[in-house]
Structure formats: structure tokens, C-alpha cells
Write a protein that holds these residues in place. Structure first.
Motif, PDB file in Angstrom:
ATOM      1  N   VAL A  67      44.393  26.020  56.818  1.00 32.01           N
ATOM      2  CA  VAL A  67      43.901  27.034  55.883  1.00 32.01           C
ATOM      3  C   VAL A  67      44.564  28.385  56.152  1.00 32.01           C
ATOM      4  O   VAL A  67      44.953  29.101  55.216  1.00 32.01           O
ATOM      5  N   THR A  68      44.721  28.731  57.419  1.00 33.49           N
ATOM      6  CA  THR A  68      45.386  29.985  57.766  1.00 33.49           C
ATOM      7  C   THR A  68      46.814  30.011  57.254  1.00 33.49           C
ATOM      8  O   THR A  68      47.299  31.021  56.735  1.00 33.49           O
ATOM      9  N   ALA A  69      47.511  28.867  57.381  1.00 34.57           N
ATOM     10  CA  ALA A  69      48.892  28.783  56.904  1.00 34.57           C
ATOM     11  C   ALA A  69      48.961  28.803  55.378  1.00 34.57           C
ATOM     12  O   ALA A  69      49.926  29.319  54.795  1.00 34.57           O
ATOM     13  N   ALA A  70      47.937  28.249  54.713  1.00 34.99           N
ATOM     14  CA  ALA A  70      47.973  28.142  53.257  1.00 34.99           C
ATOM     15  C   ALA A  70      47.803  29.489  52.558  1.00 34.99           C
ATOM     16  O   ALA A  70      48.313  29.694  51.454  1.00 34.99           O
ATOM     17  N   LEU A  71      47.086  30.401  53.196  1.00 30.88           N
ATOM     18  CA  LEU A  71      46.823  31.698  52.566  1.00 30.88           C
ATOM     19  C   LEU A  71      48.102  32.440  52.178  1.00 30.88           C
ATOM     20  O   LEU A  71      48.246  32.848  51.019  1.00 30.88           O
ATOM     21  N   PRO A  72      49.069  32.639  53.093  1.00 28.82           N
ATOM     22  CA  PRO A  72      50.290  33.340  52.667  1.00 28.82           C
ATOM     23  C   PRO A  72      51.135  32.542  51.686  1.00 28.82           C
ATOM     24  O   PRO A  72      51.831  33.129  50.857  1.00 28.82           O
ATOM     25  N   PHE A  73      51.083  31.202  51.766  1.00 36.23           N
ATOM     26  CA  PHE A  73      51.860  30.376  50.849  1.00 36.23           C
ATOM     27  C   PHE A  73      51.421  30.574  49.402  1.00 36.23           C
ATOM     28  O   PHE A  73      52.212  30.482  48.475  1.00 36.23           O
ATOM     29  N   ARG A  74      50.123  30.834  49.206  1.00 36.60           N
ATOM     30  CA  ARG A  74      49.591  30.979  47.847  1.00 36.60           C
ATOM     31  C   ARG A  74      49.729  32.392  47.298  1.00 36.60           C
ATOM     32  O   ARG A  74      49.428  32.640  46.143  1.00 36.60           O
ATOM     33  N   ALA A  75      50.177  33.331  48.141  1.00 35.85           N
ATOM     34  CA  ALA A  75      50.211  34.733  47.729  1.00 35.85           C
ATOM     35  C   ALA A  75      51.147  34.970  46.555  1.00 35.85           C
ATOM     36  O   ALA A  75      50.925  35.871  45.735  1.00 35.85           O
ATOM     37  N   ARG A  76      52.203  34.164  46.443  1.00 32.33           N
ATOM     38  CA  ARG A  76      53.130  34.325  45.312  1.00 32.33           C
ATOM     39  C   ARG A  76      52.464  33.959  43.996  1.00 32.33           C
ATOM     40  O   ARG A  76      52.639  34.635  42.981  1.00 32.33           O
ATOM     41  N   ALA A  77      51.714  32.856  44.020  1.00 33.45           N
ATOM     42  CA  ALA A  77      51.084  32.384  42.785  1.00 33.45           C
ATOM     43  C   ALA A  77      49.848  33.200  42.429  1.00 33.45           C
ATOM     44  O   ALA A  77      49.585  33.465  41.249  1.00 33.45           O
ATOM     45  N   LYS A 188      43.207  28.284  39.689  1.00 36.89           N
ATOM     46  CA  LYS A 188      44.177  28.736  40.687  1.00 36.89           C
ATOM     47  C   LYS A 188      43.597  29.884  41.510  1.00 36.89           C
ATOM     48  O   LYS A 188      43.730  29.921  42.735  1.00 36.89           O
ATOM     49  N   LEU A 189      42.951  30.822  40.825  1.00 34.60           N
ATOM     50  CA  LEU A 189      42.295  31.910  41.535  1.00 34.60           C
ATOM     51  C   LEU A 189      41.173  31.370  42.410  1.00 34.60           C
ATOM     52  O   LEU A 189      40.981  31.811  43.550  1.00 34.60           O
ATOM     53  N   ALA A 190      40.448  30.383  41.894  1.00 32.57           N
ATOM     54  CA  ALA A 190      39.358  29.781  42.663  1.00 32.57           C
ATOM     55  C   ALA A 190      39.883  29.159  43.948  1.00 32.57           C
ATOM     56  O   ALA A 190      39.240  29.235  44.999  1.00 32.57           O
ATOM     57  N   GLY A 191      41.083  28.553  43.893  1.00 33.28           N
ATOM     58  CA  GLY A 191      41.670  27.949  45.079  1.00 33.28           C
ATOM     59  C   GLY A 191      41.937  28.965  46.171  1.00 33.28           C
ATOM     60  O   GLY A 191      41.670  28.723  47.352  1.00 33.28           O
ATOM     61  N   SER A 192      42.451  30.132  45.793  1.00 34.47           N
ATOM     62  CA  SER A 192      42.723  31.174  46.785  1.00 34.47           C
ATOM     63  C   SER A 192      41.437  31.775  47.333  1.00 34.47           C
ATOM     64  O   SER A 192      41.311  32.035  48.533  1.00 34.47           O
ATOM     65  N   LEU A 193      40.469  32.019  46.454  1.00 34.98           N
ATOM     66  CA  LEU A 193      39.181  32.534  46.926  1.00 34.98           C
ATOM     67  C   LEU A 193      38.501  31.536  47.860  1.00 34.98           C
ATOM     68  O   LEU A 193      37.856  31.930  48.842  1.00 34.98           O
ATOM     69  N   ALA A 194      38.657  30.238  47.565  1.00 32.47           N
ATOM     70  CA  ALA A 194      38.062  29.212  48.422  1.00 32.47           C
ATOM     71  C   ALA A 194      38.636  29.292  49.839  1.00 32.47           C
ATOM     72  O   ALA A 194      37.918  29.120  50.830  1.00 32.47           O
TER      73      ALA A 194
END
Length: 272
Positions: A67-77, A188-194
Motif C-alpha cells: 500500500v505504501t508503494a502504491a500511493l506514489p504510483f497512483r499520483a499521476r492518475a 479511480k478517486l475512491a481507489g486512492s482515498l482507500a
């Protein structure tokens, strides 16, 4: 009652198998926007022979990494500004999930091993149902802002925190439908907030688990934990790239079927 620590099964915990298993499971999770912890848990119990509580603790540690790694990966989208604009929703769900995570982890360390296996099996069936019914839900009109929405948010967060702690998962498979259906957010926003909600929720559960003697499983299996976490991150990235290839109409029933089979196996494992 503390769940007894299982005897060592190092012969079945080959680092290469951990890397490959982590990558495959990470790819499954990446395909649907999750960390793959739901699929990793049956592997830890079945193939790597961890006791139920040990498997949950190892799963929780690797979920934190992914989850920690996924946060910056999603920042572009999904830009950070869009996430911060919904801080009130994050706070609403965290108000329940942090308490639920602490209590859920406490319950897991006290129940008998057989009971924990059965709880895990039932929750996997529940997750499979949510994947089938809730993951692709279209965003409806949210409830009007006010006490009802806030109360429901805290209650949903509490339930999700408990489930996430008991399974050692991030909880995205439950948070995403909640954010979409209760607050009317884009998926998509829900995924990042999750992810933002999951991280502190998992830290609380992880902290509670650290007080139990079974927590020593991380030190005893540090190489396997590290290798599988690396495989999970790599696999999640690959799964995300493959997202457009496999249609959800095929993928979600397949993944739900895997979870149901895993649930049946874990239920039987608890009776042996």
C-alpha cells in the motif's frame, strides 16, 4: 487465548517460491486495483504452512509495504490535490476504522486457532461476494451531507477496520465500494482515498499485533517476508499494466472463485 505458534516449516518456505507466489498474487490484485492480500493469505496458510495468526501477521506486514508503494504510483492518475480535497471523507471513515482495526487485531490474538481459521474462511466468502457485486458499481447520488452520512461512514469504517485486521489486508475491496456507494465518488478517486485510509488503519492493527508473541514470526521469516513483499510489488505493477487486456466480466468471477475455493480449503484446514 493466544493462538499457538506452529512448528517451523522452513522446508516449504523457499524464497524463490515466495517471490513467484508474491508476484502472481500481486498481479491478481493489480488487475482489480487491490494489493492482493486476500489471495496471499490462503497461500501463506496452505503452501507455506503458517498458522492462522502467523499468516495474518505476515500478510499485514506485506500489505503495509504494498500500500505504501502504491500511493506514489497512483499520483499521476489521481493528483494528491484531489485526494486532499476529500479529507473530510477520509477522517469520517478513519474515525471508525482505527477503532475497528485495534479491536479486530485484539480479538484475533485471543481466539482459538480453529475459530480463527473459520473466521478467515467466512470473511473470504464475504470478500468474494463484494468483488462480484460491489467493485464495478456505478457511483450513485451520495447521501446528503449530514449526521446520517457521517454515522454510516463511521459504522462502515469500523466494520472495515475489523475485517482488515482479522485478515491482515488493506481493506480496499471494502473501502472502494463504500466510497463509491456512500459518498458517490468516482472509482479511480475512491481507489486512492482507500489507500490513504488503509495505511493508518493497517498501522494500528499492526501495532496491536506486535504485542502478541506470535509477532516473532516476522523475525524468524524475515527473508521470506522481504522477498514476497518485493514480488507482490512487482506483480501489482504488472497487473496494473495488464488491466485493459482482461475484461472485468471474466476477471471478477474468476477471482471470486479462487477466494471461494481458498475459503473451503482453509475451513477444512481448521478442522484437521
Amino acid at each position: 487465548m493466544h493462538t499457538p505458534v506452529a512448528p517451523s516449516a522452513s522446508t516449504s518456505r523457499n524464497p524463490l517460491a515466495a517471490l513467484g507466489g508474491g508476484a502472481v498474487i500481486g498481479a491478481l490484485g493489480g488487475l482489480i486495483g487491490l494489493g492482493g492480500a486476500e489471495f496471499r493469505l490462503p497461500l501463506l496458510i496452505g503452501a507455506f504452512r503458517f498458522a492462522a495468526l502467523q499468516a495474518v501477521i505476515v500478510n499485514k506486514a506485506m500489505s503495509l509495504v504494498v500500500v505504501t508503494a502504491a500511493l506514489p504510483f497512483r499520483a499521476r492518475a489521481v493528483p494528491l490535490g484531489a485526494v486532499l480535497a476529500h479529507w473530510s471523507i477520509v477522517a469520517n471513515l478513519l474515525a471508525g476504522s482505527l477503532v475497528g482495526a485495534w479491536l479486530g487485531a485484539g480479538w484475533a490474538t485471543r481466539v482459538h486457532a480453529t475459530t480463527l481459521y473459520r473466521i478467515i474462511a467466512v470473511l473470504l466468502v464475504f470478500i468474494a461476494t463484494v468483488l462480484l457485486l460491489g467493485h464495478d458499481a456505478a457511483a450513485p447520488a451520495p447521501l446528503p451531507n449530514g449526521p446520517v452520512q457521517s454515522i454510516l461512514g463511521v459504522a462502515a469504517g469500523f466494520a472495515i477496520g475489523v475485517v482488515a485486521a482479522l485478515l491482515g489486508v488493506a481493506g480496499g475491496e471494502l473501502l472502494i465500494p463504500t466510497l463509491v456507494l456512500l459518498f458517490g465518488l468516482d472509482i479511480k478517486l475512491a481507489g486512492s482515498l482507500a489507500l490513504v485510509i488503509s495505511l493508518p488503519t493497517m498501522v494500528v492493527g499492526f501495532t496491536r499485533y506486535s504485542r502478541d508473541r506470535s509477532f516473532v514470526v516476522l523475525a524468524e521469516n524475515r527473508t521470506l517476508v522481504l522477498v514476497m513483499a518485493i514480488g507482490s510489488i512487482i506483480g501489482a505493477g504488472i497487473g496494473g499494466q495488464l488491466l485493459g487486456i482482461m475484461p472485468s466480466a471474466v476477471l471478477l468471477p474468476l477471482l471470486a472463485g479462487i477466494l471461494l475455493l481458498s475459503a473451503a480449503k482453509i475451513w477444512r484446514h481448521g478442522q484437521s
